[in-house]
Design an enzyme around this catalytic site. Sequence first.
Site, mmCIF file in Angstrom:
data_model
loop_
_atom_site.group_PDB
_atom_site.id
_atom_site.type_symbol
_atom_site.label_atom_id
_atom_site.label_comp_id
_atom_site.label_asym_id
_atom_site.label_seq_id
_atom_site.Cartn_x
_atom_site.Cartn_y
_atom_site.Cartn_z
ATOM 1 N N ARG A 108 0.780 -1.154 0.049
ATOM 2 C CA ARG A 108 -0.138 0.091 -0.034
ATOM 3 C C ARG A 108 0.910 1.298 0.105
ATOM 4 O O ARG A 108 0.584 2.264 -0.708
ATOM 5 C CB ARG A 108 -1.107 -0.034 1.310
ATOM 6 C CG ARG A 108 -1.757 1.304 1.358
ATOM 7 C CD ARG A 108 -3.193 1.248 0.532
ATOM 8 N NE ARG A 108 -3.322 0.460 -0.441
ATOM 9 C CZ ARG A 108 -3.321 0.903 -1.525
ATOM 10 N NH1 ARG A 108 -2.987 2.038 -2.083
ATOM 11 N NH2 ARG A 108 -3.437 -0.065 -2.437
ATOM 12 N N LYS A 143 1.327 25.301 -4.349
ATOM 13 C CA LYS A 143 0.151 24.797 -3.899
ATOM 14 C C LYS A 143 0.348 22.976 -3.980
ATOM 15 O O LYS A 143 -0.537 22.637 -4.998
ATOM 16 C CB LYS A 143 -1.077 25.377 -4.647
ATOM 17 C CG LYS A 143 -1.331 26.812 -4.673
ATOM 18 C CD LYS A 143 -2.567 27.377 -5.470
ATOM 19 C CE LYS A 143 -2.630 28.772 -5.350
ATOM 20 N NZ LYS A 143 -3.583 29.468 -6.481
ATOM 21 N N LYS A 175 3.587 40.264 -4.448
ATOM 22 C CA LYS A 175 2.122 40.258 -4.978
ATOM 23 C C LYS A 175 1.750 41.375 -4.649
ATOM 24 O O LYS A 175 2.188 42.267 -3.877
ATOM 25 C CB LYS A 175 1.404 39.072 -4.090
ATOM 26 C CG LYS A 175 1.751 37.649 -4.683
ATOM 27 C CD LYS A 175 1.265 36.553 -4.078
ATOM 28 C CE LYS A 175 1.854 35.329 -4.662
ATOM 29 N NZ LYS A 175 1.202 33.954 -3.889
ATOM 30 N N GLU A 205 3.636 40.280 -9.862
ATOM 31 C CA GLU A 205 2.142 39.895 -9.969
ATOM 32 C C GLU A 205 1.740 41.141 -10.648
ATOM 33 O O GLU A 205 1.531 42.035 -10.174
ATOM 34 C CB GLU A 205 1.543 39.193 -8.928
ATOM 35 C CG GLU A 205 0.211 38.606 -9.337
ATOM 36 C CD GLU A 205 -0.645 38.206 -7.981
ATOM 37 O OE1 GLU A 205 -0.006 37.238 -7.346
ATOM 38 O OE2 GLU A 205 -1.742 38.477 -7.855
ATOM 39 N N ASP A 227 -1.814 37.920 -13.915
ATOM 40 C CA ASP A 227 -2.915 37.131 -12.954
ATOM 41 C C ASP A 227 -4.453 37.223 -13.391
ATOM 42 O O ASP A 227 -4.807 38.407 -13.680
ATOM 43 C CB ASP A 227 -2.780 37.588 -11.679
ATOM 44 C CG ASP A 227 -3.463 36.929 -10.619
ATOM 45 O OD1 ASP A 227 -3.613 35.696 -10.926
ATOM 46 O OD2 ASP A 227 -4.141 37.435 -9.688
#
Lengths: 289, 289, 289, 289, 289, 289
Positions: A108, A143, A175, A205, A227
Amino acid sequence: MQSLFCPDAFLSPLEVEDAVRRALAEDFGRAGDITSIATVPEDAQGRTVVAARKAGTIAGLPLVAAAFRMLSPEMKLEAHERDGATVAAKTTLMTVTGQARAMLAAERTALNFVGLLSGTATATAEYVSRVAHTKARIICTRKTVPGLRALQKYAVRCGGGFNHRFGLDDAVLIKDNHIAVAGGIRPVLERAKYVIGHLVKIEIEVDSLEQLDDVLKVGLADAVLLDNMDVATMAEAVKMVGGRLTTEASGGITRDTVGRIAESGVDYISSGALTHSVTNLDIGLDIEI
Amino acid sequence: MQSLFCPDAFLSPLEVEDAVRRALAEDFGRAGDITSIATVPEDAQGRTVVAARKAGTIAGLPLVAAAFRMLSPEMKLEAHERDGATVAAKTTLMTVTGQARAMLAAERTALNFVGLLSGTATATAEYVSRVAHTKARIICTRKTVPGLRALQKYAVRCGGGFNHRFGLDDAVLIKDNHIAVAGGIRPVLERAKYVIGHLVKIEIEVDSLEQLDDVLKVGLADAVLLDNMDVATMAEAVKMVGGRLTTEASGGITRDTVGRIAESGVDYISSGALTHSVTNLDIGLDIEI
Amino acid sequence: MQSLFCPDAFLSPLEVEDAVRRALAEDFGRAGDITSIATVPEDAQGRTVVAARKAGTIAGLPLVAAAFRMLSPEMKLEAHERDGATVAAKTTLMTVTGQARAMLAAERTALNFVGLLSGTATATAEYVSRVAHTKARIICTRKTVPGLRALQKYAVRCGGGFNHRFGLDDAVLIKDNHIAVAGGIRPVLERAKYVIGHLVKIEIEVDSLEQLDDVLKVGLADAVLLDNMDVATMAEAVKMVGGRLTTEASGGITRDTVGRIAESGVDYISSGALTHSVTNLDIGLDIEI
Amino acid sequence: MQSLFCPDAFLSPLEVEDAVRRALAEDFGRAGDITSIATVPEDAQGRTVVAARKAGTIAGLPLVAAAFRMLSPEMKLEAHERDGATVAAKTTLMTVTGQARAMLAAERTALNFVGLLSGTATATAEYVSRVAHTKARIICTRKTVPGLRALQKYAVRCGGGFNHRFGLDDAVLIKDNHIAVAGGIRPVLERAKYVIGHLVKIEIEVDSLEQLDDVLKVGLADAVLLDNMDVATMAEAVKMVGGRLTTEASGGITRDTVGRIAESGVDYISSGALTHSVTNLDIGLDIEI
Amino acid sequence: MQSLFCPDAFLSPLEVEDAVRRALAEDFGRAGDITSIATVPEDAQGRTVVAARKAGTIAGLPLVAAAFRMLSPEMKLEAHERDGATVAAKTTLMTVTGQARAMLAAERTALNFVGLLSGTATATAEYVSRVAHTKARIICTRKTVPGLRALQKYAVRCGGGFNHRFGLDDAVLIKDNHIAVAGGIRPVLERAKYVIGHLVKIEIEVDSLEQLDDVLKVGLADAVLLDNMDVATMAEAVKMVGGRLTTEASGGITRDTVGRIAESGVDYISSGALTHSVTNLDIGLDIEI
Amino acid sequence: MQSLFCPDAFLSPLEVEDAVRRALAEDFGRAGDITSIATVPEDAQGRTVVAARKAGTIAGLPLVAAAFRMLSPEMKLEAHERDGATVAAKTTLMTVTGQARAMLAAERTALNFVGLLSGTATATAEYVSRVAHTKARIICTRKTVPGLRALQKYAVRCGGGFNHRFGLDDAVLIKDNHIAVAGGIRPVLERAKYVIGHLVKIEIEVDSLEQLDDVLKVGLADAVLLDNMDVATMAEAVKMVGGRLTTEASGGITRDTVGRIAESGVDYISSGALTHSVTNLDIGLDIEI
């Protein structure tokens, strides 16, 4: 045994060992595989075939090998594919012979790694194929699944993608909040450029062409993140940049839109979904004892 | 501050702390958040609103809180929801005030946890809603993301599901290989029953009614896993069992099929996809400095 | 080399390695075995005989082997016995040849493990022999030496005993406080049954036949712990249960009383003393250099 | 709160924290205290009384406190005794108020520590009382429970004993093998004296008066371990030494013999049994919720 | 308390805590500060003045604070300076009041950190002052003390220097071996540029003007490391580059030569000696109890 | 392969492995050696020569070997020297053949260890040579680089020096504060002697002949630290002691003064500078691929 690693992808053998050791410990708890200890003789030998049940791009075979070897160093492994391979359904990836109990206990953990990472590699390869008619490269973000960043970044490479920052510390990404606090695009870029090392790149950004214009005037950034722009604005932005900066499209990228965004001429398209979401690739492990 | 944990779901505060510490270290690397250090004054204060951008079921708020507090113990948190809540899009979950740099540095780690776990909780809640007209319970498996098992099991509970084994050591699950090596269903069950502790349950996997019949005759199992059966066969199996064992349906469960499978009368339906695959829930963090 | 592990007892090789590494580090401190480094040449070879000085049941040989091998991978080991063996005084258990310094440095760590665990195995075997004329099984508890639970649980198995819970998370054990807070036996059992997974068993502690009667009426428990009852009451309780639940006797069990308690017909007798107290078995290590 | 530590005994707060964290993790596994989470409301408050059920000497209260506080920093503790106290049966040691779930979850870990260490302290105090009419001091050895050496050494101090080496690295102890390899008592002592630091003491083991005579002639040792001598020989040895070296009696010491051995005039009597074997002191934790 | 960190220098609070915890554990061993436990009452309070005995630039005060606080959370600290300050001899840096034992136990660990890091900061400041009449910046390398890289990089910033790569993974630095294996400057740069992420910079080492010319022709590098060139060649190289690449001088830099090298017009001068060698700054800790 | 360790110096193989693993992880970050992965084929083989570029005394070769082997267990090593050797410039220390990528990735870690430790060994050897005409021994202190104490203590031995305490717990060192709090030299010595173990030595610091006289009168110390005395006073002190205690000179020792101080007749001279400051020895690694 030939290398199981994808060429050109970044992953250290120490990271592989650490990740597998932690995962085995998590699955074993205090008593280990009580079912197999209770029902399978200690000296029983077995043979395992690791095979892709669905078509996809493979990532994670070094972790499969490590899981088996960590429980039984005498395990014999034969690799039929290596990470980065795109395979048809029912392709055998690896065969393993050795102690049956160790096979059952490692199963597993091995599959959890190779299924997850191959899922990421396969999703990446899909995005890559959809921008193949352009010069755009697909990249991942921060992320990622907590604890698995290095592995997921590697899987993106296995799928033909490239990597954005690995963490908060290997590049500057400015940002809206940073701009606001610093008092505007010029001061924030001057401040960042002044403080950081000469081998650290700066990306900033922007969400409008006006902001982009400011960035181009200041001229200290290495890359600009466009963006959430629509394709037409994106294309206009790329034209404005004129090759002076690396351009990255970000925000709301999907399989369906990625191709058109790429046609805007951007250099890079980043997608959080490649790593914050996962569709496991169905890989199976058939054990004969 | 009120509790952020989902009532009735299992998660230790030590696990929360460990997971967050590892994730922050992974994101910080050696130098930490170089962008914020370079551009945001050390004494700048900020206010952060954590909000669900899409509707869903929330899991992971204790990890959000831990990420902020670990970087700045003085951070003030106000909770508007707790784990297990099902919320509409644009619902505020938590507000945080404190040092701006710490907020910016913790942001991605906090979101990676709450997005991933809320994704799992939301997917679980969807399955749960589709079997609400039956007595079936939705359960997860050991097909989890390596390193995050305890957290994902908790998220499944937040979504209204229940938990299968947490690892190899807390219950016996006998599969085809164990049966084959031990020489059949009777010997494998007798052997397992003999060896294991009196507080360990035994489940056995069958893929035919014939096998099920054997299991029922032997009578030592606590539960039976009905593997990859069609709905009609499943219903027949449930009838054969007649309440003597817990029944679990497994294999190829999807959102579309789960409702009909539940109608077969099984007690539990397990889905690896709830945890081996992840669709991140879109949760955002708006920072005002 | 043949296996050193007791068949049917639960212990993972990763746990063995971790435990030995921590123990060697504890004994070495910062400078290691300064006596042997100061007085024994680096290339001196030796031969070690590990032998039981007193009769008893052996547990811990895999840890002895790991201690030697971790300091000198070239060490040659020959096993004469394996864990679970009951041996007479002066029985040779293992012979080891290799670097003398490594032998001397590993000696105490190896003996501390095998003496402690064989002590537990021997005490268990004593209890087991005293109930051999009944169907009762001897089991241990969570009253273990901090940090050594997995190893002590394994030693109990080596001595012919069986294991109760390994921790707070692998079974439900309801005690007086839980009953009181939940408002009685029925609500506490209903509540526990509702929340826990389908592979988790529930045991409930009772200290009177009245309480037992309530438990039997509710009918959701898998096992009942008969706490501190005299033998006559215990026998009455077993009769009342009539095989519907697993019965466990607990509280004030000693070598002298265990036999009579077993004759009450209980299924399991648990003793904290098996693991919270330790009488080291005298095992010695004779080194010839 | 007043200090819980025994004055004059060595134990660092960092060691306390580490030991308790590891023990809680061992008991919690992946899911924690599932019984209490399932049956006790999250906001229920409780009161716990920690009391000695049998008379004895207490050691381990700082670990009890740490176990409660680690799970719930708001827990309020009131100490009635501190480590090193010798108490009658039924003496209250500490009262604790706070979250009921945390109390229940910490209970076993807290008791495992304080029962084990108080057992060691009580055994030590017994030995100490039997040599009170002499100048002999009782000391422990390196025959400790793996992973708990610092704690056990502390417990011996709580019981009025003193400590021998804490590990292989803080003093030289020359045994028969070292003497044999080095070619005799003079060369081994010269070699050790030459190599080690000026703040490291040297003790050498002898098992005859002839060997002792050699040691006295060479004169480089700080202490001599009189191994397994009968009381008469021991007394003769002490006379031969005449205060020039510290004398330590070792080997086969029991409660019954320790007094007479002390009367031989030795300075120290070491007993492995104080720490390699453990008789848990019965300490209980009564929780009212 | 005001911040102790140097503004604009990179160091995470988690790194501070980890480093101090490891260092205290290293110094405490198993028994801790036996001298102070033996001779100073547990409740004795004290006052400590941390002062620079020699003039220099300070780095490491957050670690001093952490060492005291980790042993006694109630310790009161008052900061008179913060990291990055250049102070005269006899300048008080911090005053601390609290438990005397904890002060004595933390003293050496605190001083080892602040002495080492202030030594690095002071050496850096010296180099920086010698190039102050030019635009050159002083930078450190990966030639750091194992285990202390993040801290030493921070100390270099405290001294007014800047940072090169933090590790193997945050920038590409192509050296002679890489060029040779890849088959020349063009293929190695093309290959590196193709594989790496868009936020990773590439620096290439050259040791002749011919090599530099090749690098300039290929045009894919961000920076060039001018290795071991004499000042005249360096100046010629800078002229050739003409601002198209960042230039870094490296090799054999000393306090005496750094000024002249800077006058060549290079952007950065890197010195391994800043971190691979250390001249401890004499900082003392006067304790009054 | 012959041993790489310095005979008679204290260092455990487990410490070597731990230190190298941490250092490699620190250098690798998340992605490892991206330059070599990007530019060197995975199967390229290489040959490395480790050589001293400057004359000096070598320490750290076992760590060099471990760094290579940890990344590629198949690496072949041939040792030409071992730790403790004093070599001329351009002496080859070790040759290594194996995977080129692993060599390049291990290079900096290997050199950081061997350069640092050989720097310490070389500085020690210099001091040792300057006192060779006396009986004085050179010793190090606890003023070490955090995290590297065991390694630096080993390096001092490689250079011909000896070791003082390894930490706070392996000997008592009484300083002015301890004396003041305890109420004078007699009470502090009596108190320390009473509390500590019989294998722990006591050293006491004095800064005047009056204090020394007090110490000699009390007579419980094993050693006396003569702090910051001029040579004449030191000689007088040594005369006063007359061999009854070990004498140690400390404070302001430099290369220039150490010889004269030794002539005072002191037994030991301790220098913090040997380990709190480091002059890296220039050792290089030439790789041919």
